[in-house]
Design a protein around this motif. Structure first.
Motif, mmCIF file in Angstrom:
data_model
loop_
_atom_site.group_PDB
_atom_site.id
_atom_site.type_symbol
_atom_site.label_atom_id
_atom_site.label_comp_id
_atom_site.label_asym_id
_atom_site.label_seq_id
_atom_site.Cartn_x
_atom_site.Cartn_y
_atom_site.Cartn_z
ATOM 1 N N SER A 93 1.047 -0.923 0.564
ATOM 2 C CA SER A 93 0.152 -0.314 0.102
ATOM 3 C C SER A 93 0.980 0.935 0.135
ATOM 4 C CB SER A 93 -1.162 0.200 1.023
ATOM 5 O OG SER A 93 -1.567 1.221 1.143
ATOM 6 N N VAL A 94 1.857 1.116 0.564
ATOM 7 C CA VAL A 94 2.964 2.391 0.763
ATOM 8 C C VAL A 94 3.608 2.210 0.053
ATOM 9 C CG1 VAL A 94 5.224 3.208 2.311
ATOM 10 C CG2 VAL A 94 2.881 1.852 3.214
ATOM 11 N N VAL A 95 4.301 1.176 -0.684
ATOM 12 C CA VAL A 95 6.063 1.215 -2.018
ATOM 13 C C VAL A 95 4.849 0.976 -3.788
ATOM 14 C CG1 VAL A 95 7.272 0.948 -0.307
ATOM 15 C CG2 VAL A 95 5.686 -1.199 -1.505
ATOM 16 N N GLN A 96 3.709 0.367 -3.505
ATOM 17 C CA GLN A 96 3.528 -0.180 -4.530
ATOM 18 C C GLN A 96 2.111 0.629 -5.030
ATOM 19 O OE1 GLN A 96 1.993 -4.133 -6.136
ATOM 20 N NE2 GLN A 96 2.881 -3.698 -8.352
ATOM 21 N N ARG A 185 6.315 2.053 8.504
ATOM 22 C CA ARG A 185 7.625 2.289 8.908
ATOM 23 C C ARG A 185 8.954 3.059 7.942
ATOM 24 N NH1 ARG A 185 10.449 -1.264 10.878
ATOM 25 N NH2 ARG A 185 11.474 -2.903 9.083
ATOM 26 N N LEU A 186 8.144 2.145 6.432
ATOM 27 C CA LEU A 186 7.672 2.915 4.807
ATOM 28 C C LEU A 186 7.747 4.057 4.813
ATOM 29 C CD1 LEU A 186 7.858 -1.077 3.627
ATOM 30 C CD2 LEU A 186 10.380 0.627 3.070
ATOM 31 N N GLY A 190 10.838 6.914 4.475
ATOM 32 C CA GLY A 190 10.491 6.933 2.899
ATOM 33 C C GLY A 190 11.386 5.766 2.313
ATOM 34 N N PHE A 191 11.392 5.465 1.244
ATOM 35 C CA PHE A 191 11.997 4.586 0.485
ATOM 36 C C PHE A 191 12.686 5.196 -0.848
ATOM 37 C CE2 PHE A 191 7.081 4.405 0.179
ATOM 38 C CZ PHE A 191 6.738 4.522 -1.162
ATOM 39 N N ALA A 237 1.072 7.073 6.803
ATOM 40 C CA ALA A 237 1.511 6.551 7.900
ATOM 41 C C ALA A 237 0.773 6.508 9.101
ATOM 42 C CB ALA A 237 3.326 7.071 8.295
ATOM 43 N N ALA A 238 -0.115 7.892 9.391
ATOM 44 C CA ALA A 238 -0.686 7.987 10.539
ATOM 45 C C ALA A 238 -1.460 6.997 10.123
ATOM 46 C CB ALA A 238 -1.381 9.529 10.301
#
Length: 590
Positions: A93-96, A185-186, A190-191, A237-238
């Motif tokens: 959900s975060v990186v893709q 964390r991601l 960040g990434f 993140a929140a």
């Protein structure tokens, strides 16, 4: 399609289908396959490894290295395959976000090794109560592709947060907060964004810039991110932290829910707090069938995939494909696809709203009749098949396959529908919403974004779940089993169909994901053959002479497969080599 890639079929009676009842290291986001070894003795070629009698392995195949590592981190902290799947899902959900996320939904198969139980989790999105077909039509009655694909009207009520919380509570071993740590964390730290994400943002820039929160998330500082940048997502993140603290209520009730509804309504959507509060993930009985001595467990409605898969295998069960020349093998595969997709269009929908003739559709006797209608030397034109329009009674997605050290398995397909979904980020939540409303038959008889046509069974109704092509599946034999699935819109079904046949034919995980693909979905009446296919010119000429329209099409799909050879206790995982960032990895965890 060469002999090497030709599925095996056996001259047997028709099969019968029934309804039966987690230290993270940072990697550039790439398509990844990983295998973790608990104990040792995992691979004969690893001669330096010490040997013990308690060696077991875990395998994860997902579409991003960071997500796969999140899964292994969760396993190492005491989680099982379900907990690892939650870590993979939320990290993706975060990186893709171009393919799935908290603002979308998923369908998942779970196998509990201790009890032998297989179950299906339906976290498909649903229509808000105020849905109106008129919002998706132009003045002339034709589909309004903008409202069905872009902005808040395109978004169904998300199912992923509820589904993950349900899975954690009933089938996981560690608290939801543990599984969500990697994703949080991601998002916080960040990434480096992957090339596919960067390309997707560029492709959808016009839509994303329509909405302030979308522009703020995907164009930080007003610029599109590059792969060398650090991409952070404080809003999401929140939201993840709220879910970690309160479970599903952290999303569907309270501050996050209020912000979701405020943002949606401010941009013309119709969501209410009641819509969110009423959403529930549902546990359903999977479809089970046998084919060529293998047990196949697959997705029931609101997925159309399992029913279509069962129909195709039922049709082919008594046919000796191995004895046929290549043109005729393709002919029978295509004709099975054609008939299954016709029934997909006519009958299938949300089982809580539509009475479907599943006993008929899953019956080998019904398949007998469909098989008899196949002309051995001529293509059946789709227009020739009768339209039965039953009375009233999804391309960008991701898939991950997981087997843990104890043999628990998860096959999970998640989506926001098309690339970056609706393009609408709901205010301060950081949540990118899906555009799954397009998977309803918004205008009866008119195709959706994937060319699929539906009728009243899949018409939009408040609280109803739209039909899906997602087909997470298990294939279980005496000595070998596979966890399989893929993204790809309507092609998901045929990808899994061809992948299962290849597995039964003895192919390994890498061969299954690499084989060239064909596809037919009733309408448009054509056979899509993957560009670069090794089908000889004379075979293509013969198919054309049989009446087929052949369409050379760019590669499709992003399959992730895990195979377990129980005779050696070796688990292997493979991700689709079509992704240029693909990577295979073996990791040892003590």
């Amino acid at each position: 399609m060469s002999d090497r890639n030709t599925p095996r079929s056996h001259a047997k009676p028709a099969c019968r289908a029934t309804l039966s009842r987690r230290t993270l290291r940072w990697y550039q986001p790439v398509l990844v396959v990983a295998i973790a070894t608990f104990g040792v003795l995992a691979y004969a070629q690893d001669t330096a490894a010490p040997r013990t009698a308690t060696t077991t392995t875990a395998a994860i195949a997902s579409a991003n290295a960071l997500a796969t590592e999140a899964g292994f981190e969760t396993l190492a902290q005491g989680g099982n395959a379900v907990d690892a799947a939650i870590a993979v899902a939320t990290s993706l959900s975060v990186v893709q976000p171009e393919a799935s996320g908290l603002g979308g939904g998923f369908l998942a198969l779970i196998h509990d090794a201790a009890t032998g139980k297989d179950t299906f989790i339906d976290a498909r999105e649903m229509a808000p109560q105020a849905v109106r077909e008129a919002d998706y039509r132009k003045a002339d009655g034709t589909p309004n592709r903008d409202t069905s694909l872009h902005g808040p009207l395109a978004a169904g009520i998300p199912g992923m947060p509820a589904g993950l919380a349900y899975m954690a509570g009933k089938y996981g071993k560690v608290p939801l907060a543990v599984s969500l740590r990697p994703a949080i964390r991601l998002a916080d730290k960040g990434f480096h964004p992957s090339s596919p994400l960067v390309r997707s943002i560029g492709r959808e820039a016009e839509v994303l810039r329509r909405y302030p929160a979308s522009a703020g998330k995907f164009f930080p500082g007003g610029k599109a991110p590059q792969t060398t940048d650090i991409f952070r997502d404080p809003g999401q993140a929140a939201t993840l932290k709220a879910i970690a603290e309160r479970g599903a209520d952290g999303f569907y009730k309270g501050a996050v829910a209020k912000e979701l509804v405020r943002a949606v309504k401010a941009s013309g959507g119709t969501w209410t707090l009641a819509d969110l509060a009423s959403y529930q993930a549902k546990e359903r009985s999977p479809i089970e069938l046998t084919y060529a001595g293998y047990k196949i467990v697959t997705a029931p409605p609101p997925s159309s995939g399992g029913v279509a898969l069962a129909e195709m295998l039922n049709i082919l069960a008594p046919i000796d494909l191995k004895s046929m020349d290549e043109a005729h093998r393709i002919h029978y595969l295509v004709e099975a696809m054609r008939r299954a997709f016709r029934d997909h269009n006519e009958y299938l929908g949300d089982p809580d709203f539509v009475k479907m003739p599943l006993d008929m559709l899953l019956s080998p006797y019904y398949a007998d009749g469909l098989r008899q209608s196949i002309l051995p030397e001529q293509a059946t034109k789709s227009a020739w098949l009768p339209s039965v329009h039953a009375k009233d009674p999804g391309m960008h997605t991701t898939h991950y396959s997981i087997i843990d050290k104890d043999g628990n398995m998860v096959s999970m397909t998640a989506t926001v529908n098309t690339t970056l979904g609706s393009g609408f980020v709901a205010g301060k939540t950081g949540v990118l919403l899906n555009n799954e409303m397009d998977d309803f038959a918004l205008v009866s008889g008119q195709p959706n974004a994937f060319g699929l046509i539906g009728g009243s069974a899949n018409a939009p109704v408040g609280g109803k779940r739209m039909l899906s092509s997602m087909t997470p599946s298990f294939v279980i034999g005496k000595d070998r089993l596979a966890v399989i699935g893929s993204p790809g819109g309507s092609t998901i079904i045929t990808q899994v169909f061809e992948g299962i046949l290849a597995f039964i034919d003895g192919k390994n995980a890498g061969e299954i994901t690499a084989q060239k693909r064909i596809h037919h979905q009733f309408m448009p009446d054509r056979v899509d053959i993957e560009s670069g296919s090794d089908i000889p010119a004379d075979v293509l000429a013969k198919l054309k002479a049989m009446g087929y329209e052949i369409n050379d099409k760019d590669s499709w799909g992003n399959m992730n497969v895990v195979v377990w050879d129980k005779t050696t206790n070796v688990k292997s995982a493979a991700s689709d080599p079509r992704n240029p960032n693909g990577l295979g990895k073996v990791e040892t965890i003590h």
